[in-house]
Design a protein around this motif. Sequence first.
Motif, short mmCIF file in Angstrom:
data_model
loop_
_atom_site.label_atom_id
_atom_site.label_comp_id
_atom_site.label_asym_id
_atom_site.label_seq_id
_atom_site.Cartn_x
_atom_site.Cartn_y
_atom_site.Cartn_z
N ALA A 69 10.92 0.74 -3.50
CA ALA A 69 9.99 0.55 -2.14
C ALA A 69 9.69 1.75 -1.84
CB ALA A 69 10.82 -0.11 -0.83
N VAL A 70 8.40 2.20 -1.72
CA VAL A 70 7.84 3.42 -1.35
C VAL A 70 6.82 3.33 -0.40
CG1 VAL A 70 6.32 5.49 -2.48
CG2 VAL A 70 7.97 4.00 -3.78
N ALA A 71 6.87 4.35 0.71
CA ALA A 71 6.02 3.97 1.71
C ALA A 71 5.34 5.43 1.95
CB ALA A 71 6.86 3.96 2.93
N LEU A 72 4.19 5.35 2.70
CA LEU A 72 3.40 6.60 3.12
C LEU A 72 3.71 6.68 4.52
CD1 LEU A 72 1.49 8.96 2.42
CD2 LEU A 72 -0.27 7.36 3.19
N TRP A 73 4.73 7.61 4.86
CA TRP A 73 5.27 7.88 6.34
C TRP A 73 4.71 9.35 6.85
CZ3 TRP A 73 6.81 4.72 9.90
CH2 TRP A 73 7.64 5.29 11.00
N GLU A 74 3.72 9.36 7.91
CA GLU A 74 3.45 10.51 8.35
C GLU A 74 2.85 11.54 7.32
OE1 GLU A 74 6.80 12.09 10.62
OE2 GLU A 74 6.54 10.57 12.01
#
Length: 154
Positions: A69-74
């Motif tokens: 799972a990969v997210a774009l966070w800030e």
Amino acid sequence: MRFIWTDYNAADEETVEKWMDRTARKNTGCEDGWADYANACIEETDTVLGENFWLMMVSEDGKPFAAIAVALWEGELTISELVVAPERRGHGLGSALLMELLNNSGAILGKEFVSAKAVIFPDNTASQKAFEKAGFRFESAHPDGDAWYYTYRK
């Protein structure tokens, strides 16, 4: 690229749940299983699959061996969870897939990144080694000591 990257879907749930042994549940944020984690992330109001959040299956020689799972966070790529099939752990596949993701994020996720971060539990030495081998460096510990922050910069 060495691995095949595909979007996680409901048909993959049974496979990934089989990988969620005691070790995987202890060392990830998926204590209630991968499916519960994935569904909770997808249901977040700000989540847009393929835009700021990705659930991927990783395969080698036609056989899936990991889910990530990969997210774009800030504005920064954040590795949220990484689960490797128990029989494939300890063979360098975690670090290899991380390196491939970091070096080919445009082809895999549709977005290029020059930095990334990850949160790893202090007693999860296998993940610490895999992330360090992929180029991540320890940055700091959470104030309560229950998590360590790692960063990557190209």
